[in-house]
Design a protein around this motif. Structure first.
Motif, short mmCIF file in Angstrom:
data_model
loop_
_atom_site.label_atom_id
_atom_site.label_comp_id
_atom_site.label_asym_id
_atom_site.label_seq_id
_atom_site.Cartn_x
_atom_site.Cartn_y
_atom_site.Cartn_z
N SER A 192 62.32 51.29 -5.70
CA SER A 192 61.25 50.87 -4.77
C SER A 192 61.66 49.59 -4.21
O SER A 192 63.01 49.20 -4.20
N GLY A 193 60.82 48.85 -3.79
CA GLY A 193 60.83 47.58 -3.16
C GLY A 193 61.24 46.64 -3.98
O GLY A 193 61.93 45.59 -3.79
N GLY A 194 60.74 46.63 -5.36
CA GLY A 194 61.25 45.74 -6.48
C GLY A 194 62.15 46.18 -7.45
O GLY A 194 62.54 45.43 -8.30
N GLY A 223 64.83 49.21 -1.74
CA GLY A 223 63.66 49.35 -0.78
C GLY A 223 63.95 48.00 -0.22
O GLY A 223 63.54 47.70 0.97
N ASP A 265 64.28 47.27 3.61
CA ASP A 265 63.27 46.35 4.55
C ASP A 265 64.07 45.05 5.15
O ASP A 265 63.73 44.74 6.35
N PRO A 271 56.93 47.98 6.44
CA PRO A 271 58.04 47.88 5.51
C PRO A 271 59.18 48.81 6.30
O PRO A 271 58.69 49.96 7.05
N GLY A 313 61.64 50.76 4.97
CA GLY A 313 62.19 51.95 4.67
C GLY A 313 61.72 53.09 5.70
O GLY A 313 62.60 54.05 6.00
N PRO A 314 60.19 53.33 5.72
CA PRO A 314 59.78 54.57 6.42
C PRO A 314 60.45 54.63 8.03
O PRO A 314 60.80 55.64 8.52
N ASP A 360 64.32 55.35 7.89
CA ASP A 360 64.34 56.85 7.63
C ASP A 360 64.01 57.89 8.81
O ASP A 360 64.69 58.58 9.18
N GLY A 381 58.89 53.94 -4.00
CA GLY A 381 58.81 54.16 -2.45
C GLY A 381 59.92 54.76 -1.88
O GLY A 381 59.96 55.53 -0.95
N VAL A 382 61.22 54.33 -2.48
CA VAL A 382 62.46 54.85 -1.66
C VAL A 382 62.63 56.53 -2.01
O VAL A 382 63.45 57.03 -1.37
N ASN A 395 62.60 58.89 0.64
CA ASN A 395 63.55 59.02 1.61
C ASN A 395 64.28 60.32 1.88
O ASN A 395 64.63 60.92 0.89
N THR A 449 55.12 56.12 -3.64
CA THR A 449 54.67 54.92 -3.62
C THR A 449 53.86 54.44 -4.51
O THR A 449 53.03 55.19 -5.11
N ASP A 450 53.39 53.01 -4.65
CA ASP A 450 52.29 52.78 -5.50
C ASP A 450 50.96 53.32 -5.50
O ASP A 450 50.44 53.44 -4.36
O1 KG4 Z 1 57.08 51.69 -4.72
P1 KG4 Z 1 56.70 50.72 -3.50
O2 KG4 Z 1 55.35 51.27 -2.78
O3 KG4 Z 1 56.48 49.53 -3.96
C1 KG4 Z 1 56.87 48.74 -4.91
O4 KG4 Z 1 56.92 48.70 -5.94
O5 KG4 Z 1 58.04 48.10 -4.28
O6 KG4 Z 1 57.94 50.85 -2.69
C2 KG4 Z 1 57.83 50.29 -1.59
C3 KG4 Z 1 59.44 50.11 -0.69
C4 KG4 Z 1 59.64 49.52 0.37
O7 KG4 Z 1 60.64 48.74 0.34
C5 KG4 Z 1 59.75 50.38 1.53
O8 KG4 Z 1 60.60 50.04 2.57
C6 KG4 Z 1 60.44 51.60 0.57
O9 KG4 Z 1 59.90 51.55 -0.59
N1 KG4 Z 1 60.40 52.98 1.52
C7 KG4 Z 1 61.08 53.74 1.79
C8 KG4 Z 1 60.63 55.06 2.26
N2 KG4 Z 1 59.17 54.87 2.09
C9 KG4 Z 1 58.88 53.49 1.50
N3 KG4 Z 1 62.56 53.27 1.85
C10 KG4 Z 1 63.30 54.44 2.44
N4 KG4 Z 1 62.78 55.59 2.92
C11 KG4 Z 1 61.66 55.93 2.95
N5 KG4 Z 1 61.04 56.91 3.46
#
Ligand code: KG4
Ligand code: ZN
Length: 353
Positions: free
Chosen positions: A140-142, A167, A171, A182, A184-185, A188, A279-280, A283, A311-312
């Motif tokens: 994820s992002g973290g 993630g 970003d 963000p 990632g999407p 992608d 979140g990732v 992908n 995602t969260d």
């Molecule tokens: O799990 P999340 O909603 O929040 C955290 O706990 O971080 O993850 C968010 C992260 C962001 O960095 C976003 O850019 C990434 O997940 N993300 C993606 C995609 N959808 C969200 N990264 C790559 N491809 C995606 N389709």
């Protein structure tokens, strides 16, 4: 009568509330997104996040209860599950204090949930056949972590990132190209139009015998490539073919590195199934590579949740909290709720730390 769990998630930048029926029937799962509030900064601003949670949480609760046809919460809700860490302290406090207040007002037990255990349970909501032992990749992002789920409630950290989360790297490269947040999407979506072999980015930690990740070198390689192409400082748009190629090549390197290490983890643990979360996990390249290499070639089980559960969200928190309560009841024949829990921004999920 069916058992209802109210899930509350405020660990980062999304206020999420859900009502879960039994162990995996999601009645309602809603989210108040703060994406637009943080977008101008290219990342989450903790102070803004906690203020926005404060504003959003009670109206969202009202909406969720209404949509879930909960007219008498004190009589209908059996458990409140709330994220108590890891995450941003100011954000966690809003969810935790709301949960404590509701628990007292309704006289309902409360269960603090580890956010990462929530991510493990996201897959259970959609794949009832998923059973331990399995490896879960939380990306994820973290977080970028590989976890061995030996039993529910018994988790071992196999490896994590040395620097940036996957993630976060997405970003950052999106920010370097001025593509929005963000990233990632967006990356992608644009990668699908590009040529992944147009740039030969290094696959992070390829061939090393450690289950570890690193994305900061790849980020630097990306910036160097932008410089070499004279693209720094230029206004780049989503219709730029060079951007599509860079997105595709970056995405390929990230996906390869994650799948490499998943394969290594499966070999080391002799476990035959892997689940993605975070979140990732939404992908497209990561999902495709994982299916090709791990499911089709190695014949191991591959599980991933639909994007809304990657995602969260609060449905996964409710599911983890409900399961935790059931385990406590089994172990101790009873479950006593402790209203004195304190949110912990660095709460570890692993048993061996
Ligand atoms: O799990 P999340 O909603 O929040 C955290 O706990 O971080 O993850 C968010 C992260 C962001 O960095 C976003 O850019 C990434 O997940 N993300 C993606 C995609 N959808 C969200 N990264 C790559 N491809 C995606 N389709
Ligand atoms: Zn998360």
């Amino acid at each position: 009568m069916s058992f209802l769990t109210l899930g509350i998630e405020t660990s980062c930048d999304d206020t999420a509330i859900a009502v879960l029926e039994g162990s995996r029937d999601v009645r309602v799962s809603l989210l108040a997104s703060q994406t637009a509030d943080h977008a101008p900064y290219g990342g989450v601003v903790p102070e803004i996040a906690s203020r926005k949670h404060q504003e959003a949480i009670l109206p969202l609760l009202r909406q969720v209860l209404k949509q879930a046809s909960v007219v008498d919460p004190a009589g209908q809700i059996g458990l409140i599950a709330v994220t108590a860490g890891p995450g941003l302290m100011g954000s966690l406090l809003v969810g935790a204090m709301t949960a404590k207040g509701l628990a007292q007002a309704w006289d309902v037990p409360v269960m603090p949930v580890n956010h990462l255990e929530g991510h493990l349970y996201a897959n259970v909501l959609i794949h009832p056949e998923l059973a331990p032992p399995f490896v879960c990749a939380i990306v994820s992002g973290g977080h970028t972590e590989l976890v061995l789920v030996r039993e529910w409630g018994d988790y071992r950290l196999l490896g994590a990132t040395r620097d940036d989360a996957a993630g976060e790297a997405y970003d950052k490269v999106a920010k370097l190209m001025g593509l929005g947040y963000p990233g990632g999407p967006i990356v992608d979506r644009l990668a699908v139009r590009g040529d992944a072999l147009a740039v030969d980015f290094p696959i992070p930690l390829k061939g090393t015998r450690d289950v570890e990740f690193s994305f900061s070198g790849l980020k630097t390689a990306f910036l160097n490539e932008l410089r070499a192409r004279g693209m720094v400082g230029e206004t780049l748009g989503e219709e730029d073919r060079r951007v599509w190629d860079l997105c595709a090549a970056f995405q390929r390197a990230v996906a390869e590195s994650i799948v490499d290490k998943i394969e290594l983890a499966l070999k080391q643990t002799r476990v035959r199934a892997v689940a993605l979360s975070g979140g990732v996990a939404a992908n497209s390249a990561l999902r495709a590579r994982l299916t090709d290499r791990i499911q089709k070639r190695l014949g191991a089980g591959v599980f991933f949740p639909p994007p809304a559960l990657c995602t969260d969200n609060a449905a996964m928190i409710a599911a983890a909290g409900y399961a935790s309560m059931c385990r406590a009841r089994e172990r101790e024949k009873t479950f006593v709720s402790d209203l004195c829990f304190a949110p912990d921004p660095s709460w570890s999920l692993w048993n061996d730390e």
